[in-house]
Design a protein around this motif. Structure first.
Motif, PDB file in Angstrom:
ATOM      1  N   SER A 122       1.039   0.835   4.972  1.00 32.86           N
ATOM      2  CA  SER A 122       0.291   2.140   5.377  1.00 32.86           C
ATOM      3  C   SER A 122       0.612   2.439   7.037  1.00 32.86           C
ATOM      4  CB  SER A 122      -1.020   1.623   5.378  1.00 32.86           C
ATOM      5  OG  SER A 122      -1.557   0.598   6.257  1.00 32.86           O
TER       6      SER A 122
ATOM      7  N   ASN B 191      -7.835  -1.651   7.813  1.00 33.93           N
ATOM      8  CA  ASN B 191      -6.549  -1.963   7.287  1.00 33.93           C
ATOM      9  C   ASN B 191      -6.493  -3.084   5.991  1.00 33.93           C
ATOM     10  OD1 ASN B 191      -3.539  -1.747   7.124  1.00 33.93           O
ATOM     11  ND2 ASN B 191      -3.482  -3.260   8.615  1.00 33.93           N
TER      12      ASN B 191
ATOM     13  N   PRO C 113      -4.710   5.045   1.070  1.00 40.55           N
ATOM     14  CA  PRO C 113      -4.161   5.296   2.071  1.00 40.55           C
ATOM     15  C   PRO C 113      -4.097   3.824   3.271  1.00 40.55           C
ATOM     16  CG  PRO C 113      -5.933   6.574   1.934  1.00 40.55           C
ATOM     17  CD  PRO C 113      -5.733   5.934   0.663  1.00 40.55           C
ATOM     18  N   ASP C 114      -5.025   3.200   3.067  1.00 36.30           N
ATOM     19  CA  ASP C 114      -5.220   2.283   4.216  1.00 36.30           C
ATOM     20  C   ASP C 114      -4.720   0.949   3.515  1.00 36.30           C
ATOM     21  OD1 ASP C 114      -7.340   2.081   2.235  1.00 36.30           O
ATOM     22  OD2 ASP C 114      -9.067   1.986   3.800  1.00 36.30           O
TER      23      ASP C 114
ATOM     24  N   SER D 101      -1.679  -1.606   2.559  1.00 38.76           N
ATOM     25  CA  SER D 101      -0.150  -2.117   2.553  1.00 38.76           C
ATOM     26  C   SER D 101       0.021  -3.048   1.490  1.00 38.76           C
ATOM     27  CB  SER D 101       0.093  -2.777   3.886  1.00 38.76           C
ATOM     28  OG  SER D 101       0.119  -1.918   4.918  1.00 38.76           O
TER      29      SER D 101
END
Length: 353
Positions: free
Chosen positions: A16, A49, A69-70, A72
């Motif tokens: 991300s 995150n 979107p946030d 990884s």
């Protein structure tokens, strides 16, 4: 993107690129039924995150996470297995992306609550740093419904806390949660925290110890209650050690460990005792106490069988093997006179501080 170490058994599927005051690091497998609730809850308390290892999910979990979107997203490489590589996966992510940063470390069936809500986790980290603390401990509180344990499977028609609204909180000893000393040999290797949280519904139903004597019960009530210090004084350590010596036969072996790091300012190179329950170095622990609402039963008994097959928990999932051997206990309804219903933050009075 910062590259993972060469010897890792992870690969990055999607990065991300986000930075946040508090990052959530977690490992999951087949959690499609609760991912949205998990992300919504942690976003609502200020997580900006997510670093997630998806361990070869087959139920759509991977696609859901990849669309966020946030988030990884990482996955195992080659023949890496959860039971062998979990600790390294978590440490590689923490050392690579979170050195000296604040992290929270829940599993996807664990929802964090803390006393200053609705203030955010980032505001809480400011307060922790002001008091000189580098860690916040949470008590893992198993949630359950009003039905036999074998029948407790999440339907998805209501939020988790509505389908599984009950928990064991503060209760008359030996029931409820208690704060006790860790074995000296364990503390030498994993000194933080120096105490442990024990008890809860799984101990009550599946590993009920012999009833304590009157003096043992008195000592447990005085020296093992949920308000007991997390940083005991010299005298309190002596009391804790005496209590442990006199009541060890009254607790399950091995015992359930219900303490977990809710927030931790990650010291690069540190190691957990497999899961984020204890750390191999001394860090300052706050006297505050948070709570993880732990929806352990949401996948039903078949999840215990699956955990055993995967060797997913400590000691080859020894606790879950013992649970599955107890057909009569699986038929029991865990609700009892000491059960409490979760109806918001105030329901956790006596645990949160």
């Amino acid at each position: 993107m910062i590259l993972l170490p060469r010897d890792t058994t992870l690969e990055c599927v999607k990065f991300s690129g986000r930075e946040a005051a508090v990052t959530c690091v977690t490992v999951c497998h087949n959690e499609a039924g609760i991912i949205d609730q998990f992300l919504e809850h942690y976003r609502s308390i200020g997580v900006g995150n997510f670093l997630v290892v998806d361990d070869r999910s087959t139920d759509g979990t991977t696609d859901i996470l990849a669309a966020q979107p946030d988030v990884s997203l990482f996955r195992p490489t080659g023949g890496a297995q959860f039971k062998d590589n979990l600790g390294k996966w978590r440490q590689d992510l923490l050392d690579t992306y979170c050195s000296s940063a604040w992290v929270t470390l829940p599993d996807m069936d664990e929802f964090l609550y803390f006393n200053s809500m609705p203030a955010s986790l980032s505001a809480l980290t400011v307060e922790l740093e002001a008091e000189g603390s580098e860690a916040l401990i949470a008590a893992m509180v198993d949630m359950y419904g009003d039905a036999p344990i074998k029948d407790q499977i999440y339907t998805g028609t209501a939020p988790l806390e509505e389908e599984f609204p009950f928990f064991d909180g503060v209760s008359e000893m030996p029931h409820g949660l208690r704060i006790v000393s860790q074995p000296t040999s364990f503390v030498r290797r994993f000194p933080t925290p120096s105490v442990a949280i024990k008890g809860g519904v799984r101990e009550r139903i599946f590993f009920a110890p012999p009833r304590p004597s009157r003096i043992q019960k008195w000592m447990m009530t005085r020296w093992a209650h949920p308000r007991r210090p997390l940083n005991p004084t010299w005298l309190e350590k002596k009391q804790n050690a005496l209590l442990r010596a006199l009541t060890q036969a009254k607790t399950p072996a091995p015992p359930f460990v219900l303490n977990k790091f809710a927030l931790l300012k990650w010291p690069r190179g540190a190691k957990f005792s497999r899961a984020p329950h204890s750390l191999d170095r001394v860090v300052k622990v706050s006297e505050r106490l948070a709570v993880f609402l732990h929806f352990k039963f949401y996948k039903g008994v078949q999840a215990f069988n699956y955990n055993v097959e995967r060797g997913q928990h400590a000691g080859g999932s020894v606790h879950y093997r013992k649970i599955l051997e107890q057909a009569d206990a699986l038929e029991r309804n865990p609700v009892y006179s000491g059960s409490r219903r979760f109806e918001g933050l105030h329901s956790l009075d006596g645990l949160l501080r």
